[in-house]
Design a protein around this motif. Structure first.
Motif, PDB file in Angstrom:
ATOM      1  N   ALA A 279     -87.056  71.232  77.735  1.00 33.24           N
ATOM      2  CA  ALA A 279     -86.177  70.289  77.043  1.00 33.24           C
ATOM      3  C   ALA A 279     -84.731  70.704  77.279  1.00 33.24           C
ATOM      4  CB  ALA A 279     -86.488  70.266  75.549  1.00 33.24           C
ATOM      5  N   THR A 280     -83.862  69.721  77.489  1.00 31.37           N
ATOM      6  CA  THR A 280     -82.435  69.968  77.676  1.00 31.37           C
ATOM      7  C   THR A 280     -81.648  68.872  76.971  1.00 31.37           C
ATOM      8  OG1 THR A 280     -82.364  68.712  79.748  1.00 31.37           O
ATOM      9  CG2 THR A 280     -82.759  71.096  79.917  1.00 31.37           C
ATOM     10  N   ALA A 281     -80.411  69.198  76.585  1.00 28.61           N
ATOM     11  CA  ALA A 281     -79.522  68.225  75.953  1.00 28.61           C
ATOM     12  C   ALA A 281     -78.129  68.835  75.846  1.00 28.61           C
ATOM     13  CB  ALA A 281     -80.028  67.818  74.574  1.00 28.61           C
ATOM     14  N   LYS A 282     -77.139  67.999  75.551  1.00 29.84           N
ATOM     15  CA  LYS A 282     -75.778  68.502  75.340  1.00 29.84           C
ATOM     16  C   LYS A 282     -75.705  69.381  74.097  1.00 29.84           C
ATOM     17  CE  LYS A 282     -73.311  64.672  77.564  1.00 29.84           C
ATOM     18  NZ  LYS A 282     -72.363  63.538  77.349  1.00 29.84           N
ATOM     19  N   ARG A 283     -76.502  68.992  73.085  1.00 32.48           N
ATOM     20  CA  ARG A 283     -76.496  69.749  71.834  1.00 32.48           C
ATOM     21  C   ARG A 283     -77.879  69.686  71.217  1.00 32.48           C
ATOM     22  NH1 ARG A 283     -74.785  68.678  66.393  1.00 32.48           N
ATOM     23  NH2 ARG A 283     -74.529  66.485  66.953  1.00 32.48           N
ATOM     24  N   GLY A 284     -78.245  70.724  70.493  1.00 42.39           N
ATOM     25  CA  GLY A 284     -79.565  70.747  69.887  1.00 42.39           C
ATOM     26  C   GLY A 284     -79.571  71.450  68.548  1.00 42.39           C
ATOM     27  N   LEU A 285     -80.541  71.091  67.734  1.00 40.94           N
ATOM     28  CA  LEU A 285     -80.798  71.758  66.462  1.00 40.94           C
ATOM     29  C   LEU A 285     -82.230  72.260  66.493  1.00 40.94           C
ATOM     30  CD1 LEU A 285     -79.229  69.140  64.018  1.00 40.94           C
ATOM     31  CD2 LEU A 285     -78.264  71.367  64.618  1.00 40.94           C
ATOM     32  N   THR A 286     -82.432  73.522  66.179  1.00 39.54           N
ATOM     33  CA  THR A 286     -83.778  74.085  66.216  1.00 39.54           C
ATOM     34  C   THR A 286     -84.033  74.940  64.989  1.00 39.54           C
ATOM     35  OG1 THR A 286     -85.306  75.494  67.483  1.00 39.54           O
ATOM     36  CG2 THR A 286     -82.972  76.023  67.627  1.00 39.54           C
ATOM     37  N   ASN A 287     -85.294  74.945  64.546  1.00 41.21           N
ATOM     38  CA  ASN A 287     -85.644  75.810  63.422  1.00 41.21           C
ATOM     39  C   ASN A 287     -85.854  77.230  63.912  1.00 41.21           C
ATOM     40  OD1 ASN A 287     -88.010  75.377  64.803  1.00 41.21           O
ATOM     41  ND2 ASN A 287     -89.232  74.828  63.027  1.00 41.21           N
ATOM     42  N   GLU A 288     -86.230  78.127  62.986  1.00 38.83           N
ATOM     43  CA  GLU A 288     -86.220  79.557  63.298  1.00 38.83           C
ATOM     44  C   GLU A 288     -87.215  79.961  64.370  1.00 38.83           C
ATOM     45  OE1 GLU A 288     -84.577  81.910  59.482  1.00 38.83           O
ATOM     46  OE2 GLU A 288     -86.591  81.089  59.231  1.00 38.83           O
ATOM     47  N   ASP A 289     -88.387  79.318  64.427  1.00 32.07           N
ATOM     48  CA  ASP A 289     -89.380  79.728  65.419  1.00 32.07           C
ATOM     49  C   ASP A 289     -89.384  78.855  66.667  1.00 32.07           C
ATOM     50  OD1 ASP A 289     -90.455  77.416  64.452  1.00 32.07           O
ATOM     51  OD2 ASP A 289     -92.355  78.287  63.787  1.00 32.07           O
ATOM     52  N   GLY A 290     -88.451  77.891  66.752  1.00 32.14           N
ATOM     53  CA  GLY A 290     -88.343  77.063  67.944  1.00 32.14           C
ATOM     54  C   GLY A 290     -89.438  76.031  68.083  1.00 32.14           C
TER      55      GLY A 290
END
Length: 204
Positions: free
Chosen positions: A106-117
């Motif tokens: 997965a790729t993007a200009k910006r991302g939000l992820t939780n602690e375990d991805g």
């Protein structure tokens, strides 16, 4: 003169225990007033939505119990927010392997992820790719691509959702829609809004 001094000293000795006890009582009273009551709950510190640490040019990897890599998250800069426990990442890049070792990127200009991805929100030129798997029958699956300005990927459950326009490519087939809900495990695809699709017959 000596008698007066002796009488005065005897009076001091007579009242000395009382004076000591009084001083101890005053000290105890001050100590009790200065010490917080037992079991008194501390006032919780208000945590605002501000990053508590930064990372630049980083790579974070997670592993399963056998030591096999499960996911790798990379980016140019990351900001961790303690109130949500999520991380905001610029120029995010992700590699994730399921329990059978199949790769999803997965790729993007910006991302939000939780602690375990395991859960990722991709914003701006978002792209999720599930590589093709060779095999026979149910074990074979074509390459899958999801494109859009917003994609919500659940890496371990193999689900991709979006409430914004998306483009889905499965092998040679291509679909566009206003929203997407795809479950790769159950092989269920829900496209809503203005849905268009191009199906290319398989070559025999």
């Amino acid at each position: 003169m000596i008698t007066r001094i002796r009488d005065a000293w005897e009076r001091v000795l007579l009242y000395l225990p009382l004076m000591v006890v009084g001083a101890m009582a005053l000290g105890t009273y001050w100590l009790v007033r200065s010490t917080p009551a037992a079991g008194e709950a501390e006032v919780p510190r208000v945590v605002g939505h501000a990053p508590d640490y930064f990372m630049r040019g980083f790579s974070i990897k997670t592993f399963d119990a056998t030591g096999q890599i499960r996911s790798e998250v990379m980016g140019s800069e990351a900001r961790h927010y303690p109130d949500t426990k999520w991380m905001e990442i610029d120029s995010i890049r992700i590699r994730s392997f399921d329990t059978q070792g199949r790769l999803t990127t997965a790729t993007a200009k910006r991302g939000l992820t939780n602690e375990d991805g395991s859960e990722v929100q991709l914003l701006g030129d978002a792209l999720v790719v599930r590589e093709a798997e060779t095999g026979k029958g149910a074990n074979a699956s074509p390459r899958m691509e999801y494109r859009g300005e917003f994609l919500h990927a659940f890496m371990t459950t193999e689900k991709v959702r979006s409430h914004k326009p998306v483009e889905l490519t499965r092998g040679s087939d291509r679909f566009t829609a206003d929203s997407l809900d795809f479950d790769n495990v159950d092989q269920v695809l829900q496209l809503q809004g203005r849905v268009r699709g191009t199906l290319v017959p398989e070559k025999k």
